[in-house]
Every structure is written in structure tokens, then in C-alpha cells.
Design an enzyme around this catalytic site. Structure first.
Site, mmCIF file in Angstrom:
data_model
loop_
_atom_site.group_PDB
_atom_site.id
_atom_site.type_symbol
_atom_site.label_atom_id
_atom_site.label_comp_id
_atom_site.label_asym_id
_atom_site.label_seq_id
_atom_site.Cartn_x
_atom_site.Cartn_y
_atom_site.Cartn_z
ATOM 1 N N LYS A 121 1.383 9.538 -2.423
ATOM 2 C CA LYS A 121 1.711 9.109 -1.054
ATOM 3 C C LYS A 121 2.309 7.710 -1.161
ATOM 4 O O LYS A 121 1.584 6.716 -1.306
ATOM 5 C CB LYS A 121 0.489 9.074 -0.149
ATOM 6 N N ASP A 126 13.827 -0.483 2.030
ATOM 7 C CA ASP A 126 14.774 -1.524 1.636
ATOM 8 C C ASP A 126 14.399 -2.222 0.336
ATOM 9 O O ASP A 126 14.850 -3.348 0.078
ATOM 10 C CB ASP A 126 14.920 -2.569 2.751
ATOM 11 N N LYS A 296 -9.797 7.105 -2.048
ATOM 12 C CA LYS A 296 -9.739 6.975 -3.505
ATOM 13 C C LYS A 296 -9.595 5.491 -3.818
ATOM 14 O O LYS A 296 -8.515 5.008 -4.152
ATOM 15 C CB LYS A 296 -8.549 7.745 -4.097
ATOM 16 N N ASP A 301 -16.456 -6.109 -9.837
ATOM 17 C CA ASP A 301 -16.697 -7.551 -9.881
ATOM 18 C C ASP A 301 -15.985 -8.255 -8.730
ATOM 19 O O ASP A 301 -15.968 -7.729 -7.618
ATOM 20 C CB ASP A 301 -16.315 -8.113 -11.250
#
Length: 421
Positions: A121, A126, A296, A301
Site C-alpha cells: 500500500k 510528485d 503491522k 527501545d
């Protein structure tokens, strides 16, 4: 779809990154970027439906094309199985090229080509602004869809890494009449727009078969304080599980967020089969229960994070075409961590070790075999399927000949002339 552009295994500094949560934030920004485009819109997506979201995207793309913007769209043949003639005709009339990746007819209404899907995705406008994530163009990414609306994430990126995203996306565009990738007459140089370091990594079936997985594992092995992974479909290989367990055992707080109300029961069953193995090593597991979880993302850390299309299951790690961006930026990591904290505190159920059965004796014996299969799956997956996926231009069907007009042109009492093939 092998990318033959510049090397991608490099971090790019000077980027601005912004987290976009769910369709409400994502669609508004993408449509604004398309409306502001003056030269080019490149869009790849797994799912594009003709619902209120897909039709709104359709309108913005056509408006862009009519003012002279080059618009290229790539959708997956499994995720986006078909479009109406009117939908395609409007795109064609505006000069938009929409291609379909590995399109196959269904068999008795069942779509069988589930392997090697184009699951990315990406939007680039531009060569200046880009979007990467897991959000498709469908109404089920909006809260007003109801209880089955998906929870998901994307990221907006501006800066030098957009050059990599633009080159990568352009490389999948064939030139008219040839199989060669299209190349722009000139490339733009994106000036610094922020302070984030960003790395684009695809997963393909050529040179980058394990790039996303290996970047995850490297970060997990380097973790010193905390690992938070929120992923919709979790069934990684043996090495990935081993890295998580070792991190937890050396004192790193490892927290995993999975689907508690999944859109497919198989996903939950697969993840739950790993719960005992992870819990025994001190990993914390949470199930998101408000609605289906489709994200996802991960934070490790104080600085490392990722957003993208890749799940942590065999399809994404071994078969699908995927794209993630990896980010080194403390401010972005803190923001994403805060969003995930909100899920953990309000909408997640923590999995209690006592509630997960240890299984019967035969499961203890078969678990090593299961992990061996997981470890070898990427090698075996390379054999399925044998065909090479391709892209085809999506165009409306040609109008049928007007039989009445043809007959009218023949003298009375004679047949219309036979049409040459």
C-alpha cells in the site's frame, strides 16, 4: 517486479514522518496530496473496492488526471477481483492507467490464486510526498462501518527517502508497447524535511526475499529495554520466535498485540498455537478485542519503529510483495508507543499464562516438527506457484458492433457482409 533502481539497503536522513491511524486520518491526507499533485500520482494497493471510499478515491484520481497529472494505479487481482465497466471507463477516458497484478478468473465463485499477492500500500505524489502502511481503499477502514471496522496504521513521509519510494514504485510501470520499466525524464531531489532516518525495504520474490524479516530480527536482537509488536497475522518462522524468546530472557520487556476479534478465525488459531512457547519465555501477549486488528507496526527501545504492509506470517514473509518503512526517530517512536499504550490499556485483554493449556504429551513431541517446518517454510514457498505473476491493463470491454446499423447498410434481401477477423 524486481526493482532495478538505486540500492535500497540504506538509511536516509532528513525526513519528516507522521503517523496516520485508521481511515479517518489516512484517507483525508491521501486525497489532499492527490489534489495538490501537479505532475504525477503513483498508487499501489491490495484492495480497492467500489464503495464510498473507493469511489471517492476514483473521483480524486480523475480530477488529477484531467488537470494533466500522470496517474498510475496498480491493484492486486486477488484483493481487488473486479470493477464495473463504468468505473473502468471513467479512468480510461481520463487517461489513467490501472493495472491488475496476477489476475485470474474465479472457479465456481472461489478465488484460488492466493499466493504471491501484491500486498503493498504505497502512494507517491510528485516525487515529494509518500504514504506507506497497511490501509486499503475500502469502507471497512472507517469507524462508521460498524463493529467490524478495522484498526490500522500508515505513515506519511516527506524528505529524501521519498526518492527511493518513487523510484521503487515507478520500476513496476511498463512502458507502452514494451516490457521495459518506465523512467521519468528527470528525477527530483527531495530536500531535508525533518530529522528522522528512514529505510524503505520491500519483500519480493527476487533479490529481497527476507529483507523485512531480517530487519525486524536485527532490531530485536539489539533491543535493550522494550519490544512492542502489534501485528494482525502472526505466525513467523523459528528464528524470529527464538529471537523474541531470547530478548525476553535477557530482561527485555517483550509485548505482543494480536487480534482478539479477528476477521478470520484461522489467524487467531495460528497465533494461539504459539502462545505457550512464548509465555514460557516471559513474553507478554495481549489480544485487541474492540474490533478486528489489521495493523503491522512495531516499536523497539526509544528510537526504532516500523509501519508497513507486511504481516508476520508465511504469506507476507515468504510469498507476498510487501513494503515497510523502518524509522529511527525518538519523537515518532514515542508517539507510536503512546498510541499502542492506549490500545493496551483500553481495548486489550492480557493473556494469562494459567489460561493457556500446556497441551497433551503428543503436542510436546510434535512442536519441534512444527518449528522445523516454520524455519524451512521460506525455502519451500519458493516452489509455489510455478507460474510467474504478471500485470495486465484494466480496461472496459470494447463496445459490441451495432447489429442494426450493420444490417441497415446492406441492400434489402441481402445479408450484411462478413466481418474480417
Amino acid at each position: 517486479m524486481r526493482w532495478r533502481g538505486t540500492p535500497i539497503d540504506r538509511w536516509r536522513g532528513g525526513n519528516r514522518v507522521q503517523l496516520l491511524e485508521n481511515g479517518e486520518e489516512f484517507f483525508a491526507r491521501v486525497f489532499e496530496a492527490i489534489d495538490a499533485a501537479r505532475q504525477e500520482v503513483l498508487l499501489e494497493t491490495f484492495i480497492l473496492f467500489e464503495d464510498k471510499v473507493g469511489l471517492e478515491l476514483h473521483r480524486h484520481l480523475i480530477d488529477a488526471a484531467r488537470r494533466g497529472v500522470r496517474v498510475e494505479v496498480l491493484v492486486d487481482g486477488f484483493g481487488s477481483p473486479g470493477f464495473s465497466d463504468d468505473f473502468l471507463q471513467a479512468l480510461t477516458d481520463a487517461g489513467i492507467r490501472m493495472r491488475v497484478y496476477d489476475q485470474h478468473p474465479s472457479w465456481l465463485g472461489i478465488r484460488l490464486h492466493v499466493f504471491r499477492r501484491m500486498h503493498r500500500k504505497i502512494v507517491v505524489t510528485d516525487g515529494h510526498l509518500a504514504f506507506v502502511g497497511g490501509i486499503n481503499y475500502s469502507a471497512d477502514h472507517l469507524a462508521d462501518f460498524g463493529p467490524t471496522a478495522k484498526q490500522d496504521y500508515a505513515v506519511e513521509v516527506e524528505g529524501p527517502v521519498v526518492e527511493d519510494l518513487a523510484a521503487f514504485t515507478r520500476s513496476a510501470i511498463p512502458s507502452k508497447g514494451t516490457g521495459a520499466p518506465w523512467r521519468p525524464a528527470a528525477t527530483t531531489t527531495s530536500p531535508p524535511a525533518g530529522k528522522a532516518e528512514v529505510l524503505l525495504l520491500p519483500r519480493d520474490n527476487a533479490r529481497h526475499t527476507r529483507s523485512i524479516e531480517l530487519e525486524y530480527r536485527q532490531a530485536i536482537r539489539a533491543a535493550r529495554r522494550e519490544v512492542v509488536i502489534a501485528n494482525a497475522y502472526f505466525f513467523p518462522g523459528y528464528g524470529f520466535l527464538r529471537d523474541l524468546r531470547r530478548a525476553a530472557r535477557r530482561g527485555v520487556k517483550v509485548s505482543l498485540i494480536f487480534q482478539g476479534e479477528p476477521d478470520t478465525q484461522l489467524a487467531r488459531l495460528a497465533a494461539r498455537s504459539l502462545y505457550r512457547h512464548l509465555l514460557d519465555a516471559g513474553v507478554h501477549i495481549h489480544e485487541y478485542c474492540k474490533r478486528p486488528f489489521h495493523g503491522k507496526v512495531a516499536v523497539i527501545d526509544d528510537e526504532w519503529s516500523t509501519v508497513g504492509s507486511s504481516n508476520l506470517d508465511p504469506l507476507s514473509l515468504s510469498l507476498n510483495l510487501e513494503a515497510n518503512v523502518f524509522i529511527r526517530d525518538r519523537e515518532f517512536a514515542e508517539h507510536l508507543r503512546a498510541r499502542l499504550d492506549g490500545l493496551l490499556q483500553q481495548d486489550c485483554r492480557k493473556v494469562d499464562s494459567a489460561s493457556v493449556p500446556r497441551g497433551r504429551f503428543w503436542q510436546v513431541l510434535t512442536r519441534p516438527l512444527l518449528f522445523h517446518c516454520l524455519r524451512k517454510f521460506p525455502d519451500w514457498a519458493g516452489w509455489v506457484p510455478a507460474h510467474a505473476p504478471r500485470t495486465e491493463l484494466a480496461t472496459p470491454p470494447a463496445p459490441a458492433p451495432d447489429a442494426d446499423a450493420t444490417e441497415a447498410g446492406a441492400p434489402e434481401g441481402t445479408a450484411a457482409p462478413e466481418q474480417k477477423p
